[in-house]
Design an enzyme around this catalytic site. Structure first.
Site, PDB file in Angstrom:
ATOM      1  N   LYS A 108      54.857  42.484  21.202  1.00 41.83           N
ATOM      2  CA  LYS A 108      53.401  42.628  21.186  1.00 41.83           C
ATOM      3  C   LYS A 108      52.931  42.372  19.770  1.00 41.83           C
ATOM      4  O   LYS A 108      53.684  42.559  18.811  1.00 41.83           O
ATOM      5  CB  LYS A 108      53.002  44.049  21.608  1.00 41.83           C
ATOM      6  CG  LYS A 108      51.618  44.118  22.213  1.00 41.83           C
ATOM      7  CD  LYS A 108      51.627  43.641  23.661  1.00 41.83           C
ATOM      8  CE  LYS A 108      50.240  43.661  24.274  1.00 41.83           C
ATOM      9  NZ  LYS A 108      50.316  43.479  25.740  1.00 41.83           N
TER      10      LYS A 108
HETATM   11  P1  NAD Z   1      39.476  42.570  27.323  1.00 41.65           P
HETATM   12  O1  NAD Z   1      39.285  42.621  25.854  1.00 41.65           O
HETATM   13  O2  NAD Z   1      39.205  41.322  28.045  1.00 41.65           O
HETATM   14  O3  NAD Z   1      38.634  43.740  28.023  1.00 41.65           O
HETATM   15  C1  NAD Z   1      38.741  45.079  27.633  1.00 41.65           C
HETATM   16  C2  NAD Z   1      37.655  45.874  28.351  1.00 41.65           C
HETATM   17  O4  NAD Z   1      37.789  47.271  28.019  1.00 41.65           O
HETATM   18  C3  NAD Z   1      36.239  45.465  27.932  1.00 41.65           C
HETATM   19  O5  NAD Z   1      35.382  45.544  29.050  1.00 41.65           O
HETATM   20  C4  NAD Z   1      35.884  46.547  26.903  1.00 41.65           C
HETATM   21  O6  NAD Z   1      34.468  46.711  26.775  1.00 41.65           O
HETATM   22  C5  NAD Z   1      36.539  47.749  27.532  1.00 41.65           C
HETATM   23  N1  NAD Z   1      36.796  48.837  26.598  1.00 41.65           N
HETATM   24  C6  NAD Z   1      37.216  48.742  25.322  1.00 41.65           C
HETATM   25  N2  NAD Z   1      37.281  49.970  24.766  1.00 41.65           N
HETATM   26  C7  NAD Z   1      36.896  50.839  25.727  1.00 41.65           C
HETATM   27  C8  NAD Z   1      36.725  52.247  25.772  1.00 41.65           C
HETATM   28  N3  NAD Z   1      36.955  53.007  24.678  1.00 41.65           N
HETATM   29  N4  NAD Z   1      36.322  52.822  26.938  1.00 41.65           N
HETATM   30  C9  NAD Z   1      36.074  52.042  28.018  1.00 41.65           C
HETATM   31  N5  NAD Z   1      36.188  50.717  28.035  1.00 41.65           N
HETATM   32  C10 NAD Z   1      36.593  50.122  26.902  1.00 41.65           C
HETATM   33  O7  NAD Z   1      40.997  43.050  27.559  1.00 41.65           O
HETATM   34  P2  NAD Z   1      41.899  42.804  28.833  1.00 41.65           P
HETATM   35  O8  NAD Z   1      42.737  41.622  28.575  1.00 41.65           O
HETATM   36  O9  NAD Z   1      41.082  42.910  30.061  1.00 41.65           O
HETATM   37  O10 NAD Z   1      42.891  44.064  28.717  1.00 41.65           O
HETATM   38  C11 NAD Z   1      42.576  45.324  29.291  1.00 41.65           C
HETATM   39  C12 NAD Z   1      43.860  46.124  29.465  1.00 41.65           C
HETATM   40  O11 NAD Z   1      44.761  45.382  30.313  1.00 41.65           O
HETATM   41  C13 NAD Z   1      44.634  46.380  28.184  1.00 41.65           C
HETATM   42  O12 NAD Z   1      45.287  47.648  28.293  1.00 41.65           O
HETATM   43  C14 NAD Z   1      45.692  45.293  28.173  1.00 41.65           C
HETATM   44  O13 NAD Z   1      46.830  45.625  27.405  1.00 41.65           O
HETATM   45  C15 NAD Z   1      46.013  45.235  29.650  1.00 41.65           C
HETATM   46  N6  NAD Z   1      46.638  43.980  30.085  1.00 41.65           N
HETATM   47  C16 NAD Z   1      46.032  42.770  29.883  1.00 41.65           C
HETATM   48  C17 NAD Z   1      46.647  41.615  30.351  1.00 41.65           C
HETATM   49  C18 NAD Z   1      45.996  40.267  30.208  1.00 41.65           C
HETATM   50  O14 NAD Z   1      46.543  39.306  30.792  1.00 41.65           O
HETATM   51  N7  NAD Z   1      44.880  40.123  29.551  1.00 41.65           N
HETATM   52  C19 NAD Z   1      47.898  41.691  30.980  1.00 41.65           C
HETATM   53  C20 NAD Z   1      48.485  42.938  31.194  1.00 41.65           C
HETATM   54  C21 NAD Z   1      47.842  44.078  30.742  1.00 41.65           C
END
Ligand code: NAD
Length: 427
Positions: A116
């Site tokens: 990561k």
């Molecule tokens: P992103 O940046 O696209 O979206 C994150 C979302 O969370 C946004 O809507 C943001 O406003 C919200 N957010 C941020 N801080 C917050 C808080 N304190 N309270 C509530 N909402 C909050 O990110 P993403 O890619 O959608 O990732 C989200 C989660 O999924 C993370 O934990 C990431 O590690 C996990 N994840 C992502 C992927 C991927 O392919 N992008 C894959 C596996 C896991």
């Protein structure tokens, strides 16, 4: 024997994602008949890289940024894992996320280890050009570690396909030829994969549907979902769930959420959010806080934002009887125990959100072969991998009589341990 790492963590009073990851690991590893030194070995990140680098802001001033890249394991193949841009990023968060990537890839039988990366920055506070300079400089600091055969980044919270394009281009300019396979989650025009943008959210809903199907709950319209986080994962999960007939009654982002007990019109909300950049003001929806969203009356709760959202202080109040962890590490070990005692079924992160790395794997394979698949093939293979991972988790849960999180980690740790002991200890 207590290792230096265990001693350091046990003496720490800080409760962070890494203490959660280690507590989960210790719990799962205790069920396995493995030598204690092998268990200790797998606790350690293989390499940790910290970089401090200057970036010129648009006003001409120079600002220093800090970034990390941690390779937890390379036992099963090149290390794989996203890059996060957030002000919460620190080395312990990145260590935890890297370790979870190791277990996720092992559970899903993908030929990768876990990594990561992260940069301490709020991407909303930088201009487009500043983001490009931060991303390119961070990528160039990482060049010695990156390679399609050794470490392959992808998007995570706060990063986008465009940023992956800048990483691909920076790496390619440095080595002198185009290397699409050095990063996944790229735009289609430079070797990205069909289906990658929606893969994590779609996989989350496939995992949810598998759980519901096994409970005999197949009437989608009678099932309500609350989703925390409306970024890549949350919004694509909402979109796919809506297309399958489920009722999404609440969603939120960092600024708070909206709620309609009769269900939100997700396609209209996506258009509204795109145009206005906020959820508030969407017609026929009540404004709620993120705290309220987690405890709403609903059938399925999907945390899709960040770590440590479900804790000992709110686990008793959660009304959903199924939690599908789209985010990494949203539940603390104390909350796990409370939910388990209450009979709430929880599909753990390393299974539920593995659709993203599964399609990243397909992207890497396509790039290496320069031979591209259509979307239908991607979605067919994605479903196959999600169901296979679900089956492996259920079989392990039954064998050891443990909750799904521990089961998923037991299956994953066993696979890494088998490979590690077969390879042997170098030299
Ligand atoms: P992103 O940046 O696209 O979206 C994150 C979302 O969370 C946004 O809507 C943001 O406003 C919200 N957010 C941020 N801080 C917050 C808080 N304190 N309270 C509530 N909402 C909050 O990110 P993403 O890619 O959608 O990732 C989200 C989660 O999924 C993370 O934990 C990431 O590690 C996990 N994840 C992502 C992927 C991927 O392919 N992008 C894959 C596996 C896991």
């Amino acid at each position: 024997m207590t290792s230096a790492l265990t001693a350091e963590l046990e003496s720490s009073t800080i409760n962070n994602a890494y203490t959660t990851a280690i507590a989960q690991y210790n719990r799962a590893a205790s069920f396995l008949d493995l030598p204690s030194d092998i268990i200790d070995y797998m606790r350690y990140p293989r390499r940790e890289f910290t970089v401090n680098f200057p970036v010129r802001r648009d006003d001409g001033t120079i600002e220093m940024f800090t970034g990390y890249r941690v390779h937890h394991s390379t036992i099963l193949g090149p290390s794989k894992g996203g890059i996060r841009y957030s002000t919460h990023v620190d080395v312990n968060e990145v260590r935890a996320l890297a370790m979870w990537m190791t277990w996720k890839c092992a559970l899903m039988r993908l030929p990768f280890g876990g990594a990561k990366g992260g940069v301490v920055v709020d991407p909303r506070h930088l201009s487009y050009n500043e983001l490009e300079r931060v991303t390119r400089r961070y990528a160039s600091e990482l060049v010695p570690m990156l390679n399609p055969q050794s470490d392959i980044p992808a998007p995570d919270m706060g990063t986008t396909p465009q940023m992956m394009a800048w990483i691909m281009d920076t790496y390619s300019m440095t080595v002198g030829y185009s290397v699409p396979a050095v990063v996944t989650g790229k735009p289609l025009s430079i070797g990205g994969s069909e289906g990658r943008v929606v893969a994590t959210g779609r996989g989350v809903i496939l995992a949810m549907m598998e759980a519901l199907k096994r409970q005999g709950r197949t009437d989608a319209e009678s099932i309500s979902l609350a989703i925390q986080g409306f970024g890549n994962v949350g919004s694509n999960a909402a979109h796919y769930a809506h297309s399958q007939g489920f009722q999404i009654i609440a969603v939120s982002d960092v600024d708070g959420g909206i709620y309609n007990p009769n269900g939100l019109d997700i396609p209209a909300l996506l258009t509204y959010y795109d145009k206005n950049g906020r959820l508030g003001g969407f017609p026929e929806a009540e404004i709620i806080s993120n705290t309220e969203l987690l405890v709403l009356p609903c059938d399925v709760l999907i945390p899709a934002a960040l770590e440590s959202q479900i804790t000992a202080s709110n686990a008793d109040d959660i009304q959903a009887d199924l939690i599908v962890e789209a985010a990494n590490g949203p539940t603390t070990p104390e909350a796990d125990d409370i939910l388990n005692d209450r009979g709430v079924l929880l599909i753990p992160d390393i299974l539920a959100n593995a659709g993203g790395v599964a399609v990243s794997y397909f992207e890497w394979v396509q790039d290496l072969q320069s031979f591209f698949w259509d979307e239908e093939e991607i979605f067919r293979q994605l479903e196959r991998i999600m169901v296979r991972g679900y089956d492996a988790t259920i079989r392990t849960a039954e064998k050891y009589n443990v909750p799904l999180r521990t089961a998923a980690q037991i299956a994953a740790i066993q696979r890494v341990a088998d490979a590690l002991m077969t390879r042997g200890i170098y030299p």
